[in-house]
Design a protein around this motif. Structure first.
Motif, PDB file in Angstrom:
ATOM      1  N   GLU A   1      17.030  28.887  28.334  1.00 17.78           N
ATOM      2  CA  GLU A   1      16.933  28.754  26.871  1.00 17.78           C
ATOM      3  C   GLU A   1      18.225  28.240  26.254  1.00 17.78           C
ATOM      4  N   VAL A   2      19.300  28.222  27.060  1.00 15.49           N
ATOM      5  CA  VAL A   2      20.632  28.026  26.481  1.00 15.49           C
ATOM      6  C   VAL A   2      20.799  26.636  25.860  1.00 15.49           C
ATOM      7  N   LEU A   3      20.355  25.598  26.554  1.00 18.99           N
ATOM      8  CA  LEU A   3      20.563  24.243  26.037  1.00 18.99           C
ATOM      9  C   LEU A   3      19.864  24.044  24.690  1.00 18.99           C
ATOM     10  N   ARG A   4      18.645  24.526  24.601  1.00 19.46           N
ATOM     11  CA  ARG A   4      17.885  24.360  23.352  1.00 19.46           C
ATOM     12  C   ARG A   4      18.590  25.061  22.188  1.00 19.46           C
ATOM     13  N   VAL A   5      19.025  26.315  22.407  1.00 21.14           N
ATOM     14  CA  VAL A   5      19.692  27.065  21.334  1.00 21.14           C
ATOM     15  C   VAL A   5      21.045  26.426  21.014  1.00 21.14           C
ATOM     16  N   ALA A   6      21.773  26.009  22.048  1.00 25.24           N
ATOM     17  CA  ALA A   6      23.095  25.404  21.822  1.00 25.24           C
ATOM     18  C   ALA A   6      22.983  24.168  20.942  1.00 25.24           C
ATOM     19  N   ARG A   7      21.959  23.350  21.188  1.00 25.96           N
ATOM     20  CA  ARG A   7      21.794  22.131  20.381  1.00 25.96           C
ATOM     21  C   ARG A   7      21.581  22.458  18.909  1.00 25.96           C
ATOM     22  N   GLU A   8      20.885  23.556  18.636  1.00 27.23           N
ATOM     23  CA  GLU A   8      20.674  23.964  17.241  1.00 27.23           C
ATOM     24  C   GLU A   8      21.964  24.511  16.641  1.00 27.23           C
ATOM     25  N   VAL A   9      22.684  25.306  17.428  1.00 27.62           N
ATOM     26  CA  VAL A   9      23.895  25.962  16.897  1.00 27.62           C
ATOM     27  C   VAL A   9      24.962  24.923  16.539  1.00 27.62           C
ATOM     28  N   VAL A  10      25.098  23.865  17.319  1.00 24.90           N
ATOM     29  CA  VAL A  10      26.128  22.871  16.994  1.00 24.90           C
ATOM     30  C   VAL A  10      25.860  22.176  15.666  1.00 24.90           C
ATOM     31  N   GLY A  11      24.640  22.239  15.185  1.00 22.23           N
ATOM     32  CA  GLY A  11      24.339  21.637  13.891  1.00 22.23           C
ATOM     33  C   GLY A  11      24.622  22.541  12.703  1.00 22.23           C
ATOM     34  N   LEU A  12      25.015  23.774  12.949  1.00 23.80           N
ATOM     35  CA  LEU A  12      25.257  24.711  11.834  1.00 23.80           C
ATOM     36  C   LEU A  12      26.650  24.462  11.253  1.00 23.80           C
ATOM     37  N   PRO A  13      26.765  24.475   9.917  1.00 19.42           N
ATOM     38  CA  PRO A  13      28.020  24.034   9.300  1.00 19.42           C
ATOM     39  C   PRO A  13      29.197  25.003   9.402  1.00 19.42           C
ATOM     40  N   ARG A  14      28.952  26.296   9.416  1.00 18.83           N
ATOM     41  CA  ARG A  14      30.075  27.236   9.252  1.00 18.83           C
ATOM     42  C   ARG A  14      30.378  28.012  10.519  1.00 18.83           C
ATOM     43  N   VAL A  15      29.814  27.586  11.639  1.00 14.53           N
ATOM     44  CA  VAL A  15      30.180  28.176  12.927  1.00 14.53           C
ATOM     45  C   VAL A  15      30.546  27.041  13.866  1.00 14.53           C
ATOM     46  N   ARG A  16      31.353  27.378  14.862  1.00 13.58           N
ATOM     47  CA  ARG A  16      31.702  26.356  15.860  1.00 13.58           C
ATOM     48  C   ARG A  16      31.362  26.906  17.243  1.00 13.58           C
TER      49      ARG A  16
END
Ligand SMILES: *Cc1c(COP(=O)(O)O)cnc(C)c1O
Length: 228
Positions: free
Chosen positions: A143-158
């Motif tokens: 599941e990691v790749l799918r979630v990681a791709r979404e997280v990198v698009g979030l503005p206030r987290v890195r």
């Protein structure tokens, strides 16, 4: 008792020896001092011995310590490494520098939405259930790749990388296997074009195996503060 500075020295020596064996610069591994269940004055002793990066498991306990150590806030980095419930995300977004234990997209989205604008982005690792234990939190490896791709698009987290708590193993070889699996997963994200650089793995019992497999943050409590 001068045991905390002595213990830190020993942990630092273990890290240095493993880095030498792995032919890695010692600065490539950050020591995260895990202070859960120990009081603010223990954290202050570790600070006086030169440590600056601290990890906590329980949100309220961490907030209490941050308040007791408010005079050091600018110099300290606080990392949340314990399970994070949805109703605690706001206080975490407001007080921590890093969160290692994100295991759902929803939590990452809340942290991003609640991260105050005047603070830098919240540094984040996804927790992976690398040993496939039923009772353990963490994303399944697939599941990691799918979630990681979404997280990198979030503005206030890195998104910085991955964290795991492998099943305890007694031999060095058995300890290395799950750490190698987490490293391979990080490399997979890198090949997919994600700018991730952090492997949070290795604790008191297995930090050598973790460093040999590429850990960039080792999380150590018992070897510094004693048994909990
Ligand atoms: C408690 C804890 C540690 C530290 O473990 P020790 O064995 O005491 O070094 C590291 N990571 C996590 C997630 C922890 O909960």
């Amino acid at each position: 008792m001068a045991t905390i500075p002595n213990n830190i020295q020993q942990v630092r020596a273990r890290i240095a020896a493993s880095c030498a064996e792995a032919q890695r610069p010692v600065e490539s591994v950050t020591l995260l001092v895990v202070a859960k269940t120990f009081p603010a004055r223990a954290v202050r002793q570790a600070f006086d011995a030169g440590e600056r990066v601290f990890g906590e498991n329980y949100v309220q306990e961490a907030i209490d310590k941050m308040e007791a150590l408010a005079d050091l806030r600018e110099q300290l980095e606080w990392h949340l490494i314990g399970p994070l419930q949805g109703n605690k995300t706001r206080i975490v977004a407001e007080h921590f520098d890093w969160v290692h234990s994100v295991d759902r997209l929803k939590i990452a989205q809340r942290l991003s939405a609640q991260r105050p604008m005047q603070l830098p982005p919240l540094q984040m690792c996804l927790q992976v259930n690398i040993s496939g234990e039923q009772s353990k939190s963490g994303l399944a490896p697939d599941e990691v790749l799918r979630v990681a791709r979404e997280v990198v698009g979030l503005p206030r987290v890195r998104l910085r990388g991955l964290m795991a708590i492998p099943e305890p193993a007694s031999t060095h070889e058995a300890q290395r296997r799950p750490h190698a699996a987490l490293r391979e997963l990080l490399q997979r994200l890198q090949r997919e074009g994600l700018a991730v650089d952090t492997l949070s793995m290795g604790m008191t019992a297995d930090l050598e195996a973790a460093i040999l497999e590429g850990a960039t943050i080792v999380r150590v409590g018992t070897a510094i503060f004693g048994a909990r």
